[in-house]
Scaffold this motif. Structure first.
Motif, mmCIF file in Angstrom:
data_model
loop_
_atom_site.group_PDB
_atom_site.id
_atom_site.type_symbol
_atom_site.label_atom_id
_atom_site.label_comp_id
_atom_site.label_asym_id
_atom_site.label_seq_id
_atom_site.Cartn_x
_atom_site.Cartn_y
_atom_site.Cartn_z
ATOM 1 N N TYR A 52 -3.257 1.029 -8.721
ATOM 2 C CA TYR A 52 -3.164 0.401 -7.391
ATOM 3 C C TYR A 52 -4.465 0.511 -6.606
ATOM 4 O O TYR A 52 -4.590 -0.076 -5.533
ATOM 5 C CB TYR A 52 -1.992 0.994 -6.595
ATOM 6 C CG TYR A 52 -2.204 2.423 -6.147
ATOM 7 C CD1 TYR A 52 -1.987 3.476 -7.024
ATOM 8 C CD2 TYR A 52 -2.603 2.726 -4.852
ATOM 9 C CE1 TYR A 52 -2.173 4.785 -6.634
ATOM 10 C CE2 TYR A 52 -2.785 4.027 -4.441
ATOM 11 C CZ TYR A 52 -2.579 5.052 -5.342
ATOM 12 O OH TYR A 52 -2.777 6.351 -4.954
ATOM 13 N N GLU A 53 -5.424 1.271 -7.144
ATOM 14 C CA GLU A 53 -6.745 1.334 -6.500
ATOM 15 C C GLU A 53 -7.768 0.486 -7.255
ATOM 16 O O GLU A 53 -8.970 0.585 -7.016
ATOM 17 C CB GLU A 53 -7.211 2.785 -6.399
ATOM 18 C CG GLU A 53 -6.383 3.579 -5.403
ATOM 19 C CD GLU A 53 -6.840 5.025 -5.267
ATOM 20 O OE1 GLU A 53 -7.778 5.443 -5.976
ATOM 21 O OE2 GLU A 53 -6.222 5.738 -4.446
ATOM 22 N N ARG A 54 -7.315 -0.302 -8.195
ATOM 23 C CA ARG A 54 -8.205 -1.223 -8.904
ATOM 24 C C ARG A 54 -7.684 -2.660 -8.849
ATOM 25 O O ARG A 54 -8.469 -3.597 -8.769
ATOM 26 C CB ARG A 54 -8.352 -0.803 -10.389
ATOM 27 C CG ARG A 54 -8.989 0.561 -10.612
ATOM 28 C CD ARG A 54 -10.432 0.622 -10.130
ATOM 29 N NE ARG A 54 -11.002 1.964 -10.310
ATOM 30 C CZ ARG A 54 -10.854 2.966 -9.441
ATOM 31 N NH1 ARG A 54 -10.179 2.778 -8.313
ATOM 32 N NH2 ARG A 54 -11.393 4.157 -9.675
ATOM 33 N N GLY A 89 0.820 -1.211 0.000
ATOM 34 C CA GLY A 89 0.000 0.000 0.000
ATOM 35 C C GLY A 89 0.852 1.258 0.000
ATOM 36 O O GLY A 89 0.583 2.212 -0.742
ATOM 37 N N GLU A 90 1.924 1.236 0.814
ATOM 38 C CA GLU A 90 2.810 2.415 0.891
ATOM 39 C C GLU A 90 3.625 2.562 -0.380
ATOM 40 O O GLU A 90 3.766 3.660 -0.935
ATOM 41 C CB GLU A 90 3.756 2.256 2.090
ATOM 42 C CG GLU A 90 3.030 2.254 3.429
ATOM 43 C CD GLU A 90 3.615 1.305 4.470
ATOM 44 O OE1 GLU A 90 3.028 1.221 5.545
ATOM 45 O OE2 GLU A 90 4.633 0.628 4.190
ATOM 46 N N ASN A 108 1.621 -6.119 -11.025
ATOM 47 C CA ASN A 108 0.449 -6.792 -10.478
ATOM 48 C C ASN A 108 0.434 -6.660 -8.958
ATOM 49 O O ASN A 108 1.439 -6.306 -8.344
ATOM 50 C CB ASN A 108 0.442 -8.279 -10.866
ATOM 51 C CG ASN A 108 -0.964 -8.850 -10.958
ATOM 52 O OD1 ASN A 108 -1.943 -8.212 -10.591
ATOM 53 N ND2 ASN A 108 -1.077 -10.066 -11.470
ATOM 54 N N LEU A 109 -0.703 -6.967 -8.358
ATOM 55 C CA LEU A 109 -0.854 -6.906 -6.898
ATOM 56 C C LEU A 109 -1.730 -8.055 -6.436
ATOM 57 O O LEU A 109 -2.506 -8.613 -7.222
ATOM 58 C CB LEU A 109 -1.509 -5.575 -6.499
ATOM 59 C CG LEU A 109 -0.643 -4.321 -6.718
ATOM 60 C CD1 LEU A 109 -1.476 -3.062 -6.560
ATOM 61 C CD2 LEU A 109 0.532 -4.297 -5.742
ATOM 62 N N ALA A 110 -1.608 -8.396 -5.150
ATOM 63 C CA ALA A 110 -2.487 -9.417 -4.562
ATOM 64 C C ALA A 110 -3.856 -8.810 -4.292
ATOM 65 O O ALA A 110 -4.105 -7.645 -4.606
ATOM 66 C CB ALA A 110 -1.850 -9.936 -3.272
ATOM 67 N N LEU A 116 5.072 5.047 -5.713
ATOM 68 C CA LEU A 116 5.334 4.840 -7.147
ATOM 69 C C LEU A 116 4.380 5.675 -7.986
ATOM 70 O O LEU A 116 4.785 6.337 -8.944
ATOM 71 C CB LEU A 116 5.187 3.360 -7.511
ATOM 72 C CG LEU A 116 6.293 2.437 -7.011
ATOM 73 C CD1 LEU A 116 5.976 0.993 -7.353
ATOM 74 C CD2 LEU A 116 7.649 2.838 -7.615
ATOM 75 N N HIS A 117 3.105 5.649 -7.624
ATOM 76 C CA HIS A 117 2.115 6.379 -8.425
ATOM 77 C C HIS A 117 2.430 7.871 -8.450
ATOM 78 O O HIS A 117 2.353 8.510 -9.497
ATOM 79 C CB HIS A 117 0.714 6.130 -7.863
ATOM 80 C CG HIS A 117 -0.345 6.737 -8.706
ATOM 81 N ND1 HIS A 117 -0.658 6.275 -9.963
ATOM 82 C CD2 HIS A 117 -1.164 7.804 -8.501
ATOM 83 C CE1 HIS A 117 -1.616 7.005 -10.492
ATOM 84 N NE2 HIS A 117 -1.936 7.941 -9.620
#
Ligand SMILES: Cc1cc2nc3c(=O)[nH]c(=O)nc-3n(C[C@H](O)[C@H](O)[C@H](O)COP(=O)(O)OP(=O)(O)OC[C@H]3O[C@@H](n4cnc5c(N)ncnc54)[C@H](O)[C@@H]3O)c2cc1C
Length: 421
Positions: free
Chosen positions: A271-273, A84-85, A99-101, A90-91
């Motif tokens: 990162y919010e999707r 999350g941090e 990718n993300l979990a 990065l954004h």
């Protein structure tokens, strides 16, 4: 004495002797001094993989982003950093991760150590983004493993299951930032996967199917796609027999969609999707157990039909089950080693007595497909069977012995499932 548990509360660590060092020098000094020691990330694993009978180590105070290398598109972080941090950092600098979990709450290092994954036909698990890692070995010395080294050992180090030593720094490949939108469809019949598996999973950047196994139907299809639109992406009314959701959804029946990332085709930062759950809210169900099995993509439909045959055992114990695709990789202990993979996940109600009876039934059904269990979740498989599923296991054992001859970072889990003693 304070009782110390994992995030889900189902696992009690064998000691509450926790060290929280302020810097790398203190970590080195601790490691050199301690008999046995294990690092904890954010404690989101469900089994004893991070347990120690003597010393637990948290790197939560080593949580800085150290460097952003725009020339080679890489970021270097300390080991306490959580996704999350890192994502926000990065954004704000114009970058993204591939990718993300399902949740952003976990540490990058803890997630990569267990081959944590998201979904997407072309997306390897999160560990495939690792370019290098700095490790404090049992004697307190530091060693760097990097993809640029030619000896081939690097592929054994990334999914290290916490056995090599204390990872203090990690460098990851990054991408230019992008926008995504997320759409949910209701009720996709399982039989649609028979002829349309590839069509369904390749329809977007990341696709997840959810079912409670009450029927041979996926209750929800989550489709996450890259977009350049400023306003909501148009949604087709139907997707392989599933109907466009008319409101936001939570994958677990009965839970509020407020905890989930934005849906309804509304564009937003990657990162919010990509994660299903929002950073400031409880992910998943909260009090729960999890299991997950990886099969070859080639066998996925048959494997899901095999699970469908035993859904009367599964469904009463289940919050929800999720199906995702993961690209193959070269990481020795990755469940997706050299194999295009599909992960069949189960989020169980917190009833271990009943769940532990159903896991062998699932594993028997999936045995013909050589299913590999997720390293950090709950499984019943015997070590001999697990060993037969990893052709690089002997090399990994040698690597652990080289980095940690006396077994300072080994515990019951590693002794049983990796070292075979
Ligand atoms: C609600 C929920 C949702 C989840 N969703 C997913 C998902 O979508 N996909 C998926 O694949 N998994 C998922 N998981 C599992 C989770 O990603 C893994 O358990 C992951 O390893 C947790 O990371 P952590 O930071 O909590 O590490 P921990 O669980 O604390 O530790 C994991 C391992 O990493 C080692 N480790 C941690 N830090 C270091 C370090 N600095 N040096 C050496 N070793 C270290 C530990 O010793 C241990 O062996 C989920 C879990 C939960 C609870």
């Amino acid at each position: 004495m304070e009782v110390f548990r994992n995030w889900a509360g189902n696992y009690k660590y064998s000691t509450s002797h926790l060290h929280v060092p302020e810097n790398t020098e203190q970590v080195q000094e601790l490691v050199a001094r301690c008999g046995r020691i294990k690092v904890l990330g954010t404690r989101h694993s469900f089994n004893g993989i991070s347990d120690s009978t003597e010393n637990l180590l948290s790197l939560q105070k080593l949580n800085r982003v150290i460097a952003l290398d725009r020339t080679s598109s890489r970021v270097t972080i300390e080991a306490g950093v959580r996704y999350g941090e890192l994502c926000q950092y990065l954004h704000s600098n114009g970058y993204a991760l591939h990718n993300l979990a399902s949740l952003p709450h976990i540490t990058v290092v803890g997630a990569c150590a267990t081959a944590t994954h998201g979904s997407g036909d072309l997306n390897g698990n999160l560990a495939t983004a690792v370019h290098s890692l700095e490790v404090i070995k049992a004697n307190g010395e530091t060693i760097v493993f990097s993809r640029d080294q030619q000896d081939g050992v690097f592929d054994g180090t990334v999914v290290g299951l916490g056995g090599l030593g204390v990872v203090t720094k990690m460098t990851l490949d990054i991408l230019p930032e992008f926008q995504m939108s997320q759409q949910v469809y209701d009720n996709l019949p399982l039989v649609q996967l028979k002829d349309h598996f590839d069509d369904i999973f390749s329809s977007a950047y990341s696709v997840s199917l959810f079912t409670d196994w009450k029927n041979a139907t996926f209750n929800q299809v989550w489709i996450k796609q890259k977009t350049t639109n400023q306003s909501s992406d148009p949604m087709e009314p139907e997707f392989f027999g599933a109907a466009r959701a008319t409101a936001r959804r939570h994958p677990v029946p009965g839970q509020t969609s407020e905890n989930c990332t934005e849906q309804m085709g509304i564009p937003g930062p990657w990162y919010e999707r990509m994660p299903h759950f929002r950073m400031d809210f409880t992910p998943s169900a909260g009090e729960e157990l999890q299991s997950e099995y990886f099969v070859s993509r080639h066998d996925a439909y048959q494997a899901l039909c095999a699970i469908d045959q035993i859904r009367e055992y599964i469904s009463p114990l289940l919050y929800v089950s999720e199906v995702r695709t993961i690209a193959k990789d070269e990481l020795w202990m990755s469940p997706c080693y050299k194999q295009e993979s599909v992960a069949i996940h189960f989020t169980w109600k917190p009833n271990w007595e009943a769940v532990q009876k159903v896991l062998p039934i699932i594993e028997e059904k999936l045995a013909p497909f050589h299913a590999r269990p997720h390293w950090s979740k709950l499984f019943a498989m015997q070590p001999e069977q697990l060993h037969s599923l990893y052709e690089k296991l002997p090399d990994f054992q040698q690597l652990l012995l080289r980095c940690d001859p006396e077994g300072k970072f080994r515990n019951d889990y590693l002794n049983k499932y990796i070292m075979g003693n």
